[in-house]
Design a protein around this motif. Structure first.
Motif, PDB file in Angstrom:
ATOM      1  N   TRP A 187       0.828  -1.212   0.000  1.00 34.43           N
ATOM      2  CA  TRP A 187       0.000   0.000   0.000  1.00 34.43           C
ATOM      3  C   TRP A 187       0.864   1.263   0.000  1.00 34.43           C
ATOM      4  O   TRP A 187       0.579   2.227  -0.722  1.00 34.43           O
ATOM      5  CB  TRP A 187      -0.940   0.012   1.193  1.00 34.43           C
ATOM      6  CG  TRP A 187      -2.146  -0.855   1.058  1.00 34.43           C
ATOM      7  CD1 TRP A 187      -2.541  -1.851   1.900  1.00 34.43           C
ATOM      8  CD2 TRP A 187      -3.148  -0.792   0.031  1.00 34.43           C
ATOM      9  NE1 TRP A 187      -3.719  -2.421   1.461  1.00 34.43           N
ATOM     10  CE2 TRP A 187      -4.109  -1.785   0.310  1.00 34.43           C
ATOM     11  CE3 TRP A 187      -3.313  -0.001  -1.111  1.00 34.43           C
ATOM     12  CZ2 TRP A 187      -5.226  -2.004  -0.487  1.00 34.43           C
ATOM     13  CZ3 TRP A 187      -4.428  -0.224  -1.918  1.00 34.43           C
ATOM     14  CH2 TRP A 187      -5.360  -1.214  -1.608  1.00 34.43           C
TER      15      TRP A 187
ATOM     16  N   PRO B  56      -7.700   0.677   1.011  1.00 36.88           N
ATOM     17  CA  PRO B  56      -6.288   1.006   1.224  1.00 36.88           C
ATOM     18  C   PRO B  56      -5.993   1.292   2.692  1.00 36.88           C
ATOM     19  O   PRO B  56      -6.824   1.874   3.402  1.00 36.88           O
ATOM     20  CB  PRO B  56      -6.090   2.269   0.375  1.00 36.88           C
ATOM     21  CG  PRO B  56      -7.182   2.220  -0.653  1.00 36.88           C
ATOM     22  CD  PRO B  56      -8.342   1.571   0.017  1.00 36.88           C
TER      23      PRO B  56
ATOM     24  N   PHE C 152      -1.060   3.940   2.715  1.00 37.55           N
ATOM     25  CA  PHE C 152      -1.286   4.399   1.342  1.00 37.55           C
ATOM     26  C   PHE C 152      -1.521   5.901   1.331  1.00 37.55           C
ATOM     27  O   PHE C 152      -0.887   6.647   0.568  1.00 37.55           O
ATOM     28  CB  PHE C 152      -2.476   3.674   0.719  1.00 37.55           C
ATOM     29  CG  PHE C 152      -2.994   4.308  -0.544  1.00 37.55           C
ATOM     30  CD1 PHE C 152      -2.349   4.107  -1.749  1.00 37.55           C
ATOM     31  CD2 PHE C 152      -4.117   5.133  -0.522  1.00 37.55           C
ATOM     32  CE1 PHE C 152      -2.806   4.699  -2.920  1.00 37.55           C
ATOM     33  CE2 PHE C 152      -4.584   5.731  -1.683  1.00 37.55           C
ATOM     34  CZ  PHE C 152      -3.929   5.505  -2.881  1.00 37.55           C
TER      35      PHE C 152
ATOM     36  N   ASP D 184      -7.086  -3.688  -7.953  1.00 39.52           N
ATOM     37  CA  ASP D 184      -5.899  -4.505  -7.680  1.00 39.52           C
ATOM     38  C   ASP D 184      -5.544  -5.462  -8.805  1.00 39.52           C
ATOM     39  O   ASP D 184      -4.374  -5.846  -8.956  1.00 39.52           O
ATOM     40  CB  ASP D 184      -6.013  -5.235  -6.340  1.00 39.52           C
ATOM     41  CG  ASP D 184      -7.139  -6.256  -6.279  1.00 39.52           C
ATOM     42  OD1 ASP D 184      -7.897  -6.388  -7.264  1.00 39.52           O
ATOM     43  OD2 ASP D 184      -7.271  -6.920  -5.230  1.00 39.52           O
TER      44      ASP D 184
END
Length: 276
Positions: A97, A222, A226, A186
């Motif tokens: 992340w 996240p 992140f 993702d």
């Protein structure tokens, strides 16, 4: 998608880069295109993808790479086939992340002259329209939300039209037009050894940076690392959490049209969260 067999696609791809195909393997994903890993005579690997607009995807991958963000190198392209560098993908996004925050902030350092992109492209049988606009709410309404109106049920039409009319009160008028990946979930992020090694399957255009933040939040969550990493380089504007639901609507509507009514609850919930 082309109806050519996997083996035919792989042989064509090998020929495009002047190699002989030794082995092939269909890669996971590729819901809308056929994606194949190639083993070549010189011991190297490549990835072949047949799609509707391979030249336009190649242009987007090159734009991402030019920003300094990781993307597979384009090895060859013709009217139906894109051949790319093969990148290892042996890890999961949850281990990377913080690195994704840095990579995305780097991508978003590239600014465009206006909001939009220089050509249309497609996701499956859906044409993604683009043009150039000086006003961000107008771009989001006219090019990302309004094109879905003829393809959804009347009750959703009424609510979506209400939201489109109210976008000037809900979205920033002139945020920086940054380079967006445009389909950042993702499955389109390659990870190896805790690092982001490639952003793939882009739907690039210039727009509000929060669009990519919204997309990664559509099916994932996240971590704080992140946001901490991203905001070190690219601080988010106040109130961004409320705008994410408006930006999530575009991929949700695309999924509804591509994959059916299983995505209707997601669309209705996002409309409700947006207050319409």
């Amino acid at each position: 998608m082309s109806d050519r067999s996997s083996f035919s696609v792989s042989n064509d791809a090998a020929r495009l880069i002047g190699q002989q195909l030794m082995r092939e393997e269909r890669l996971h994903g590729g819901d809308l295109s056929q994606v194949t890993q190639l083993w070549l005579e010189d011991g190297s690997h490549a990835v072949a993808k047949n799609s509707i607009f391979p030249d336009r995807e190649a242009q987007m991958l090159e734009a991402i790479a030019k920003s300094g963000a990781p993307a597979p190198q384009v090895l060859a392209v013709d009217d139906k086939l894109l051949v790319m560098q093969w990148l290892r993908n042996r890890d999961v996004l949850h281990h990377a992340w913080s690195d994704l925050g840095k990579v995305l902030a780097l991508l978003h350092t590239v600014h465009g002259p206006l909001y939009g992109w220089n050509h249309n492209y497609g996701l499956g049988n859906i044409t993604i329209l683009n043009g150039w606009m000086r006003n961000w709410p107008d771009f989001w309404g006219e090019y990302r939300l309004r094109p879905h109106l003829p393809h959804i049920s009347p009750d959703l039409v009424d609510r979506l039209e209400e939201l489109i009319e109210d976008l000037p009160q809900r979205l920033p008028m002139t945020p920086k037009p940054v380079l967006l990946h445009g389909d950042l979930w993702d499955g389109n992020i390659l990870v190896d050894d805790g690092r982001i090694v490639g952003l793939i399957d882009p739907c690039c255009y210039y727009g509000d940076a929060e669009v990519d933040i919204a997309m990664i939040n559509l099916f994932d969550r996240p971590s704080g690392s992140f946001y901490e990493s991203y905001e070190t380089y690219h601080p988010l504007m106040a109130g961004y959490e409320e705008r994410l639901n408006i930006y999530k609507l575009w991929p949700a509507l695309v999924h509804l049209r591509l994959f059916g009514d299983g995505y209707r609850p997601l669309v209705t919930q996002l409309l409700k969260s947006a207050g319409v």
